[in-house]
Motif scaffolding. Structure first.
Motif, PDB file in Angstrom:
ATOM      1  N   ALA A  78       0.830  -1.210   0.000  1.00 15.79           N
ATOM      2  CA  ALA A  78       0.000   0.000   0.000  1.00 15.79           C
ATOM      3  C   ALA A  78       0.864   1.260   0.000  1.00 15.79           C
ATOM      4  N   LEU A  79       1.929   1.274   0.816  1.00 11.71           N
ATOM      5  CA  LEU A  79       2.823   2.430   0.836  1.00 11.71           C
ATOM      6  C   LEU A  79       3.545   2.608  -0.492  1.00 11.71           C
ATOM      7  N   ASP A  80       3.953   1.502  -1.095  1.00  9.43           N
ATOM      8  CA  ASP A  80       4.641   1.588  -2.380  1.00  9.43           C
ATOM      9  C   ASP A  80       3.711   2.107  -3.470  1.00  9.43           C
ATOM     10  N   PHE A  81       2.443   1.693  -3.429  1.00  8.43           N
ATOM     11  CA  PHE A  81       1.461   2.190  -4.389  1.00  8.43           C
ATOM     12  C   PHE A  81       1.276   3.696  -4.229  1.00  8.43           C
ATOM     13  N   ARG A  82       1.184   4.137  -2.960  1.00  5.35           N
ATOM     14  CA  ARG A  82       1.052   5.574  -2.688  1.00  5.35           C
ATOM     15  C   ARG A  82       2.276   6.352  -3.151  1.00  5.35           C
ATOM     16  N   ARG A  83       3.464   5.772  -2.935  1.00  2.00           N
ATOM     17  CA  ARG A  83       4.699   6.426  -3.367  1.00  2.00           C
ATOM     18  C   ARG A  83       4.728   6.553  -4.889  1.00  2.00           C
ATOM     19  N   GLN A  84       4.292   5.517  -5.584  1.00  2.00           N
ATOM     20  CA  GLN A  84       4.274   5.547  -7.053  1.00  2.00           C
ATOM     21  C   GLN A  84       3.299   6.606  -7.561  1.00  2.00           C
ATOM     22  N   LYS A  85       2.122   6.691  -6.964  1.00  2.00           N
ATOM     23  CA  LYS A  85       1.142   7.704  -7.378  1.00  2.00           C
ATOM     24  C   LYS A  85       1.659   9.116  -7.091  1.00  2.00           C
ATOM     25  N   THR A  86       2.351   9.281  -5.983  1.00  2.00           N
ATOM     26  CA  THR A  86       2.933  10.588  -5.659  1.00  2.00           C
ATOM     27  C   THR A  86       4.014  10.947  -6.666  1.00  2.00           C
ATOM     28  N   ARG A  87       4.827   9.964  -7.031  1.00  2.00           N
ATOM     29  CA  ARG A  87       5.883  10.191  -8.023  1.00  2.00           C
ATOM     30  C   ARG A  87       5.275  10.561  -9.379  1.00  2.00           C
ATOM     31  N   GLU A  88       4.182   9.894  -9.753  1.00  2.00           N
ATOM     32  CA  GLU A  88       3.506  10.212 -11.014  1.00  2.00           C
ATOM     33  C   GLU A  88       2.986  11.649 -10.999  1.00  2.00           C
ATOM     34  N   ALA A  89       2.387  12.045  -9.892  1.00  2.00           N
ATOM     35  CA  ALA A  89       1.854  13.414  -9.779  1.00  2.00           C
ATOM     36  C   ALA A  89       2.989  14.432  -9.843  1.00  2.00           C
ATOM     37  N   PHE A  90       4.094  14.137  -9.188  1.00  2.00           N
ATOM     38  CA  PHE A  90       5.238  15.045  -9.199  1.00  2.00           C
ATOM     39  C   PHE A  90       5.779  15.207 -10.618  1.00  2.00           C
ATOM     40  N   ARG A  91       5.921  14.103 -11.335  1.00  2.00           N
ATOM     41  CA  ARG A  91       6.430  14.160 -12.716  1.00  2.00           C
ATOM     42  C   ARG A  91       5.470  14.911 -13.627  1.00  2.00           C
ATOM     43  N   ALA A  92       4.189  14.694 -13.445  1.00  2.15           N
ATOM     44  CA  ALA A  92       3.208  15.399 -14.273  1.00  2.15           C
ATOM     45  C   ALA A  92       3.292  16.898 -14.040  1.00  2.15           C
ATOM     46  N   GLU A 100       8.901  11.301   3.010  1.00  2.00           N
ATOM     47  CA  GLU A 100       8.256  10.655   4.151  1.00  2.00           C
ATOM     48  C   GLU A 100       7.873   9.213   3.814  1.00  2.00           C
ATOM     49  N   LEU A 101       7.349   9.011   2.610  1.00  2.00           N
ATOM     50  CA  LEU A 101       6.985   7.659   2.193  1.00  2.00           C
ATOM     51  C   LEU A 101       8.222   6.768   2.087  1.00  2.00           C
ATOM     52  N   ASP A 102       9.317   7.298   1.556  1.00  2.00           N
ATOM     53  CA  ASP A 102      10.559   6.527   1.478  1.00  2.00           C
ATOM     54  C   ASP A 102      11.029   6.111   2.871  1.00  2.00           C
ATOM     55  N   LYS A 103      10.930   7.033   3.831  1.00  2.00           N
ATOM     56  CA  LYS A 103      11.337   6.731   5.203  1.00  2.00           C
ATOM     57  C   LYS A 103      10.412   5.668   5.805  1.00  2.00           C
ATOM     58  N   ASP A 104       9.105   5.814   5.590  1.00  2.00           N
ATOM     59  CA  ASP A 104       8.148   4.836   6.115  1.00  2.00           C
ATOM     60  C   ASP A 104       8.387   3.457   5.513  1.00  2.00           C
ATOM     61  N   ILE A 105       8.660   3.414   4.225  1.00  6.67           N
ATOM     62  CA  ILE A 105       8.918   2.142   3.558  1.00  6.67           C
ATOM     63  C   ILE A 105      10.202   1.515   4.082  1.00  6.67           C
ATOM     64  N   SER A 106      11.224   2.328   4.270  1.00  4.59           N
ATOM     65  CA  SER A 106      12.485   1.822   4.815  1.00  4.59           C
ATOM     66  C   SER A 106      12.289   1.270   6.228  1.00  4.59           C
ATOM     67  N   ASP A 107      11.546   1.998   7.050  1.00  5.57           N
ATOM     68  CA  ASP A 107      11.263   1.525   8.412  1.00  5.57           C
ATOM     69  C   ASP A 107      10.481   0.218   8.390  1.00  5.57           C
ATOM     70  N   LEU A 108       9.528   0.128   7.480  1.00  5.65           N
ATOM     71  CA  LEU A 108       8.719  -1.084   7.384  1.00  5.65           C
ATOM     72  C   LEU A 108       9.552  -2.263   6.881  1.00  5.65           C
ATOM     73  N   HIS A 109      10.490  -2.012   5.956  1.00  2.00           N
ATOM     74  CA  HIS A 109      11.400  -3.071   5.500  1.00  2.00           C
ATOM     75  C   HIS A 109      12.211  -3.608   6.682  1.00  2.00           C
ATOM     76  N   ASN A 110      12.727  -2.702   7.510  1.00  2.00           N
ATOM     77  CA  ASN A 110      13.506  -3.130   8.675  1.00  2.00           C
ATOM     78  C   ASN A 110      12.651  -3.930   9.652  1.00  2.00           C
ATOM     79  N   LYS A 111      11.411  -3.470   9.858  1.00  2.00           N
ATOM     80  CA  LYS A 111      10.491  -4.186  10.740  1.00  2.00           C
ATOM     81  C   LYS A 111      10.188  -5.571  10.177  1.00  2.00           C
ATOM     82  N   LEU A 112      10.011  -5.652   8.864  1.00  2.00           N
ATOM     83  CA  LEU A 112       9.717  -6.926   8.221  1.00  2.00           C
ATOM     84  C   LEU A 112      10.886  -7.899   8.375  1.00  2.00           C
ATOM     85  N   LYS A 113      12.107  -7.399   8.263  1.00  2.00           N
ATOM     86  CA  LYS A 113      13.288  -8.255   8.455  1.00  2.00           C
ATOM     87  C   LYS A 113      13.310  -8.836   9.854  1.00  2.00           C
ATOM     88  N   GLU A 114      13.002  -8.001  10.840  1.00  2.00           N
ATOM     89  CA  GLU A 114      12.967  -8.476  12.229  1.00  2.00           C
ATOM     90  C   GLU A 114      11.858  -9.515  12.424  1.00  2.00           C
TER      91      GLU A 114
END
Length: 129
Positions: free
Chosen positions: A29-43, A80-94
């Motif tokens: 879900a966070l990655d989908f949101r990040r992709q949509k934000t990136r699309e809006a930024f590029r547009a 912020e989304l990149d940070k949240d995704i990174s934190d979630l990756h670390n949590k997932l590893k644990e």
């Protein structure tokens, strides 16, 4: 007694596996949101006309703001989304490590690797010359 221990083990294992699945869903879900934000930024960046205003969603409200301000807000949200995704990756590893410990499996090798920092990269370049 043995049945209770087995039942407790299964409950702990299933609970840990469920937490992993929840984290994976949140990551998607966070990655989908990040992709949509990136699309809006590029547009905005590609279609930007100096001084023009753009409509932007802030929560449940649509706001008309200058394009440059909208780009800054989108950039901040991407960070912020990149940070949240990174934190979630670390949590997932644990969580995976915890599940593997519960199952009695050996630790995954190379699973907890960290990327080379800029400082280490500079030091490696200096030492290689």
């Amino acid at each position: 007694m043995d049945i209770e221990r087995t039942q407790q083990f299964l409950i702990q294992t299933e609970s840990a596996a469920q937490e992993i699945l929840i984290s994976k869903d949140a990551l998607v879900a966070l990655d989908f949101r990040r992709q949509k934000t990136r699309e809006a930024f590029r547009a905005l960046k590609n279609d930007m006309i100096p001084g023009e205003k753009a409509w932007m969603s802030v929560g449940n409200i649509f706001v008309k703001t200058r394009t440059l301000n909208a780009q800054k807000l989108l950039e901040r949200e991407m960070k912020e989304l990149d940070k949240d995704i990174s934190d979630l990756h670390n949590k997932l590893k644990e969580q995976v490590k915890t599940l593997r410990d519960l199952e009695g499996k050996p630790e995954l090798k190379g699973f907890d690797l960290k990327p080379i920092t800029k400082e280490a990269e500079v030091i490696m370049k200096v030492l290689s010359n």
